[in-house]
Design a protein around this motif. Structure first.
Motif, short mmCIF file in Angstrom:
data_model
loop_
_atom_site.label_atom_id
_atom_site.label_comp_id
_atom_site.label_asym_id
_atom_site.label_seq_id
_atom_site.Cartn_x
_atom_site.Cartn_y
_atom_site.Cartn_z
N ALA A 66 44.77 58.45 62.51
CA ALA A 66 46.03 59.08 62.28
C ALA A 66 47.08 57.93 62.61
O ALA A 66 47.36 56.72 62.85
N LEU A 67 48.56 58.05 61.57
CA LEU A 67 49.77 56.75 61.26
C LEU A 67 49.71 56.35 62.72
O LEU A 67 50.09 55.00 63.25
N VAL B 128 50.92 61.34 55.57
CA VAL B 128 51.94 60.27 55.60
C VAL B 128 53.57 60.78 56.12
O VAL B 128 54.50 59.53 56.65
N ALA B 129 53.97 61.23 55.13
CA ALA B 129 55.46 61.38 54.79
C ALA B 129 55.35 61.92 55.82
O ALA B 129 56.59 61.39 56.14
N ASP B 130 55.27 62.69 55.81
CA ASP B 130 55.36 63.79 56.78
C ASP B 130 55.15 63.07 58.74
O ASP B 130 55.46 63.25 59.57
N ALA B 131 54.23 62.00 58.93
CA ALA B 131 53.97 61.22 60.05
C ALA B 131 54.85 60.12 60.10
O ALA B 131 56.18 60.22 61.32
N LEU B 132 55.99 59.46 58.77
CA LEU B 132 57.02 58.70 59.19
C LEU B 132 57.79 59.53 59.67
O LEU B 132 58.51 58.89 60.66
N GLY C 130 65.27 63.87 55.19
CA GLY C 130 65.99 63.14 56.63
C GLY C 130 65.95 61.36 55.82
O GLY C 130 67.11 61.00 56.52
N ILE C 131 65.06 61.48 55.45
CA ILE C 131 65.12 59.84 54.91
C ILE C 131 65.61 59.47 53.78
O ILE C 131 65.36 60.21 52.83
N ARG C 132 66.40 58.20 53.70
CA ARG C 132 67.09 57.97 52.57
C ARG C 132 65.85 56.59 51.47
O ARG C 132 65.18 56.59 52.81
N LEU D 275 45.96 56.82 47.54
CA LEU D 275 45.53 58.60 47.98
C LEU D 275 46.18 59.31 46.82
O LEU D 275 47.25 59.43 46.26
N ASN D 276 45.76 60.85 47.00
CA ASN D 276 46.66 61.46 45.99
C ASN D 276 48.20 62.36 47.02
O ASN D 276 48.21 62.53 47.89
N THR D 277 48.07 63.41 46.13
CA THR D 277 49.76 64.16 46.54
C THR D 277 50.35 64.43 48.20
O THR D 277 50.86 64.49 48.29
N GLU D 278 48.81 65.06 48.42
CA GLU D 278 48.52 66.06 49.83
C GLU D 278 48.87 65.02 50.52
O GLU D 278 49.59 65.17 51.71
#
Length: 433
Positions: A307-308, A56-60, A92-94, A48-51
């Protein structure tokens, strides 16, 4: 150890959500460990590239994830790891990281901490000789200890883990003392599993009776940790201690001692959390219910094509453990409740029909329909691709004993009066946090 972020809350039990995510961001590595389950070394060509990482982080975040551990390869070898850490931390994710520590310089530790990395786990697989052999890199042990010092100086909580196998099973006490003196907060132990390169070295893998000895040794070490804390006036909940990894020791006589977080009520194995509260992400976007599982049979989808949220909610390869209840074992075992566990094999004790004989361990493996006894053996090398496992089979020796020599009989266990006293599940495992 279980952090407050990933500790389950009452609301978490209402529906599956990936509270804890283990995210392999690259397969590129500065080691080429001889026991690596991922066969890490070179990056995958389609990572996966940076974007895509940020998407994925936003989906988490939308799915309700509270803690993410970055792994590799070596996650810090990606230049965008700081941006990813900062992005998730601000949401807000550790965020934590698991590393071999070879390149954990002072500058890198400072940047990781400034980006928001809360904790880091540095793998140490025993004293220098065992560690450097397993890591296939002279000097790796010294680099890992230096990495621990650098991370602590940067203000991060530092933990450590060890893969336990025949090369280091007899030096566990020395390993614990080494890590305690280095200022590590928690030491997590897990078995080397027959995946990746480790599957090419079956002579390194523990035989079943050895696992029982390892668990007894870890229990003795935990009691040493308690006494060490008392002698130094350190509260137990803040002291160095041992925790079991995700493939070692269930429902035995040391269950509460080794699985309870210091200062918390007694705990025990709650069953497999894959696809219920845990998610694994591979560097090419592959999604699994747990990073410890082999890739091919447990891939629920890929974020490049779906979609995740849809993968998590709908893929049967992810949801397989959500409805699991009872594992029916053969013969005398009757029914063993695993509370959602994955029945990939159990090592238990059974009373002998001969009253004069001691109890012997019994290894149950998928596809073995009889009362299989003996040492686990790999049937051949695993295909040279990441996260490929080998099948195990049970081998009888002429005595019907597990493993070799009298230790299989005399050192394996105490009498249990017909009750299962110890259980060890031989499933694949990944990095420990």
């Amino acid at each position: 150890m279980n952090s407050p972020a990933r500790a389950l809350r009452p609301d978490d039990l209402r529906q599956p959500r990936p509270i804890y995510v283990v995210w392999e961001t690259t397969l590129r590595c500065d080691h080429e460990c001889a026991h690596c389950g991922s066969r890490a070394g070179d990056a995958r060509p389609d990572e996966l590239n940076t974007e895509e990482l940020l998407e994925v982080a936003d989906a988490l975040v939308r799915l309700g994830s509270r803690e993410v551990t970055l792994i590799g390869g070596e996650a810090y070898l990606r230049g965008d790891c700081y941006r990813l850490i900062e992005h998730m931390t601000k949401a807000g994710i550790r965020v934590t990281m698991q590393t071999g520590g070879r390149g954990l310089t002072q500058d890198r530790c400072r940047k990781l901490r400034e980006a928001g990395l809360a904790a880091i786990g540095v793998s140490v697989d025993g004293p220098e000789a065992a560690h450097d052999t397993l890591r296939a890199s002279p000097g790796s042990h010294a680099a890992a200890l230096k990495g621990i010092r650098n991370a602590r100086e940067a203000g991060m909580l530092v933990t450590s883990n060890s893969q336990i196998n025949r090369l280091n099973k007899d030096v566990l006490r020395e390993t614990a003392e080494l890590l305690a003196d280095a200022g590590v907060a928690v030491w997590r132990a897990q078995m080397t599993a027959p995946m990746g390169r480790a599957a090419d070295r079956p002579d390194w893998l523990l035989e079943p009776y050895m696992v029982l000895e390892v668990i007894d040794t870890l229990a003795d070490i935990q009691r040493w940790c308690q006494q060490r804390a008392a002698d130094r006036g350190i509260a137990w909940e803040r002291a160095f201690h041992v925790r079991l990894g995700n493939n070692l020791g269930y429902f035995g006589p040391h269950e509460q001692l080794l699985r309870t977080r210091p200062g918390s009520p007694d705990s025990y194995w709650q069953g497999c959390s894959a696809g219920k509260f845990v998610m694994g992400i591979e560097s090419d976007g592959t999604i699994k219910g747990c990073p410890s599982l082999p890739t091919a049979p447990y891939t629920g989808g890929n974020v490049k094509t779906a979609a995740l949220e849809d993968i998590w909610n709908d893929a049967p390869e992810i949801a397989f453990a959500r409805e699991r209840g009872t594992f029916r074992a053969v013969g005398f075992l009757q029914v063993l409740l695993l509370r959602g566990g994955v029945p990939r094999g159990l090592l238990v004790h059974r009373p002998q029909r001969d009253r004069q004989a001691r109890q012997q361990p019994l290894l149950l493996l998928p596809g073995v329909a009889d009362e299989a006894q003996g040492a686990a053996r790999a049937r051949g090398p695993a295909p040279g691709r990441p996260r490929r496992s080998v099948r195990l089979r049970a081998v009888r020796d002429r005595r019907g004993a597990v493993g070799r020599g009298p230790a299989a009989h005399d050192g394996a266990a105490a009498r249990a009066g017909g009750v299962i006293r110890r259980a060890v599940r031989t499933c694949p495992m990944g990095h420990v946090r």
